[in-house]
Design a protein around this motif. Sequence first.
Motif, PDB file in Angstrom:
ATOM      1  N   ARG A  77       0.849  -1.192   0.000  1.00  0.00           N
ATOM      2  CA  ARG A  77       0.000   0.000   0.000  1.00  0.00           C
ATOM      3  C   ARG A  77       0.887   1.245   0.000  1.00  0.00           C
ATOM      4  O   ARG A  77       1.982   1.227   0.557  1.00  0.00           O
ATOM      5  CB  ARG A  77      -0.901   0.015   1.236  1.00  0.00           C
ATOM      6  N   VAL A  78       0.398   2.325  -0.591  1.00  0.00           N
ATOM      7  CA  VAL A  78       1.190   3.551  -0.706  1.00  0.00           C
ATOM      8  C   VAL A  78       0.538   4.686   0.071  1.00  0.00           C
ATOM      9  O   VAL A  78      -0.660   4.936  -0.054  1.00  0.00           O
ATOM     10  CB  VAL A  78       1.355   3.964  -2.187  1.00  0.00           C
ATOM     11  N   TYR A  89      -3.379  17.206  -6.720  1.00  0.00           N
ATOM     12  CA  TYR A  89      -2.397  16.157  -6.428  1.00  0.00           C
ATOM     13  C   TYR A  89      -3.061  14.982  -5.711  1.00  0.00           C
ATOM     14  O   TYR A  89      -2.772  13.821  -5.982  1.00  0.00           O
ATOM     15  CB  TYR A  89      -1.252  16.695  -5.560  1.00  0.00           C
ATOM     16  N   LEU A  90      -3.942  15.297  -4.768  1.00  0.00           N
ATOM     17  CA  LEU A  90      -4.637  14.230  -4.040  1.00  0.00           C
ATOM     18  C   LEU A  90      -5.442  13.366  -5.007  1.00  0.00           C
ATOM     19  O   LEU A  90      -5.360  12.133  -4.962  1.00  0.00           O
ATOM     20  CB  LEU A  90      -5.562  14.826  -2.975  1.00  0.00           C
ATOM     21  N   ARG A  91      -6.192  13.986  -5.896  1.00  0.00           N
ATOM     22  CA  ARG A  91      -7.008  13.220  -6.848  1.00  0.00           C
ATOM     23  C   ARG A  91      -6.125  12.338  -7.724  1.00  0.00           C
ATOM     24  O   ARG A  91      -6.442  11.172  -7.973  1.00  0.00           O
ATOM     25  CB  ARG A  91      -7.844  14.160  -7.716  1.00  0.00           C
ATOM     26  N   ARG A  92      -5.002  12.897  -8.202  1.00  0.00           N
ATOM     27  CA  ARG A  92      -4.099  12.110  -9.042  1.00  0.00           C
ATOM     28  C   ARG A  92      -3.492  10.962  -8.245  1.00  0.00           C
ATOM     29  O   ARG A  92      -3.326   9.851  -8.761  1.00  0.00           O
ATOM     30  CB  ARG A  92      -3.018  13.012  -9.636  1.00  0.00           C
ATOM     31  N   ALA A  93      -3.157  11.208  -6.974  1.00  0.00           N
ATOM     32  CA  ALA A  93      -2.587  10.148  -6.133  1.00  0.00           C
ATOM     33  C   ALA A  93      -3.586   9.006  -5.956  1.00  0.00           C
ATOM     34  O   ALA A  93      -3.231   7.829  -6.077  1.00  0.00           O
ATOM     35  CB  ALA A  93      -2.180  10.719  -4.767  1.00  0.00           C
ATOM     36  N   LEU A  94      -4.831   9.350  -5.684  1.00  0.00           N
ATOM     37  CA  LEU A  94      -5.855   8.318  -5.513  1.00  0.00           C
ATOM     38  C   LEU A  94      -6.104   7.576  -6.823  1.00  0.00           C
ATOM     39  O   LEU A  94      -6.315   6.366  -6.829  1.00  0.00           O
ATOM     40  CB  LEU A  94      -7.153   8.942  -4.989  1.00  0.00           C
ATOM     41  N   ASP A  95      -6.064   8.312  -7.939  1.00  0.00           N
ATOM     42  CA  ASP A  95      -6.288   7.691  -9.251  1.00  0.00           C
ATOM     43  C   ASP A  95      -5.240   6.632  -9.580  1.00  0.00           C
ATOM     44  O   ASP A  95      -5.531   5.663 -10.284  1.00  0.00           O
ATOM     45  CB  ASP A  95      -6.303   8.752 -10.367  1.00  0.00           C
ATOM     46  N   VAL A  96      -3.994   6.817  -9.100  1.00  0.00           N
ATOM     47  CA  VAL A  96      -2.936   5.843  -9.402  1.00  0.00           C
ATOM     48  C   VAL A  96      -2.799   4.782  -8.315  1.00  0.00           C
ATOM     49  O   VAL A  96      -1.912   3.939  -8.378  1.00  0.00           O
ATOM     50  CB  VAL A  96      -1.566   6.513  -9.669  1.00  0.00           C
ATOM     51  N   GLY A  97      -3.676   4.814  -7.312  1.00  0.00           N
ATOM     52  CA  GLY A  97      -3.697   3.724  -6.347  1.00  0.00           C
ATOM     53  C   GLY A  97      -3.177   4.012  -4.957  1.00  0.00           C
ATOM     54  O   GLY A  97      -3.137   3.118  -4.113  1.00  0.00           O
ATOM     55  N   ALA A  98      -2.767   5.261  -4.673  1.00  0.00           N
ATOM     56  CA  ALA A  98      -2.326   5.581  -3.306  1.00  0.00           C
ATOM     57  C   ALA A  98      -3.514   5.427  -2.353  1.00  0.00           C
ATOM     58  O   ALA A  98      -4.649   5.723  -2.707  1.00  0.00           O
ATOM     59  CB  ALA A  98      -1.765   6.995  -3.236  1.00  0.00           C
ATOM     60  N   ARG A  99      -3.236   4.960  -1.147  1.00  0.00           N
ATOM     61  CA  ARG A  99      -4.297   4.746  -0.155  1.00  0.00           C
ATOM     62  C   ARG A  99      -4.276   5.806   0.948  1.00  0.00           C
ATOM     63  O   ARG A  99      -5.208   5.907   1.729  1.00  0.00           O
ATOM     64  CB  ARG A  99      -4.146   3.366   0.496  1.00  0.00           C
ATOM     65  N   GLY A 100      -3.165   6.561   1.011  1.00  0.00           N
ATOM     66  CA  GLY A 100      -3.044   7.602   2.028  1.00  0.00           C
ATOM     67  C   GLY A 100      -2.431   8.854   1.443  1.00  0.00           C
ATOM     68  O   GLY A 100      -1.649   8.782   0.493  1.00  0.00           O
ATOM     69  N   TYR A 101      -2.803  10.020   2.001  1.00  0.00           N
ATOM     70  CA  TYR A 101      -2.259  11.295   1.532  1.00  0.00           C
ATOM     71  C   TYR A 101      -2.246  12.246   2.716  1.00  0.00           C
ATOM     72  O   TYR A 101      -3.298  12.678   3.185  1.00  0.00           O
ATOM     73  CB  TYR A 101      -3.119  11.855   0.403  1.00  0.00           C
TER      74      TYR A 101
END
Length: 200
Positions: A77-78, A89-101
Amino acid sequence: MIRVLLAEDQGLVLGALSALLSLEDDLEVVGGAPDGEAALALARELRPDVLVTDIEMPRLSGLDVAAALARELPHTRVVIVTTFGRSGYLRRALDVGARGYLLKDAPASELADAIRRVHAGGRAIDPTLAAEAWGDADPLTERERQVLRAAEGGASTAAIASRLNLSEGTVRNYLSEAIGKLGAENRVEAARTAREKGWL
């Protein structure tokens, strides 16, 4: 134990994160990487439970690493920890599979809790950013983003076309679309607006 890999290009921050997380009884820091390529290589080798990474990293960005891990090591998990408090940035992070920000100015205890939550299958998102993210959608296509990134440094249409293997007319069309969508006067203003929103 939750096995954690850290990726951070600032040595002092990497050391501080490692020291702070090592104080937690249930977290084990298994490695640290100074850039995105090293992070990806170490993740493939060590297969950590959680990767904690910044967004802006040399060689590969944290978003690139998160996308690669989602494909190759979905059990890792990322969690993104960054200074970029922008909803794009948050939306892009979630779109590529990050689970936390999380933002870097969050207390250390929040990071440890986020790692535990993400490892357990949940999400850990900065609440203020989460509220903003759903009200400010990114209007750009991936190709418009690429063209705007290339234009950001002042490159000519011909140079952008050559770099992206496009015709000059196609580059002008993408720039025109992006400028229109962002309500900008020109390509420089469009790139600046998109960067400020976290869309580049």
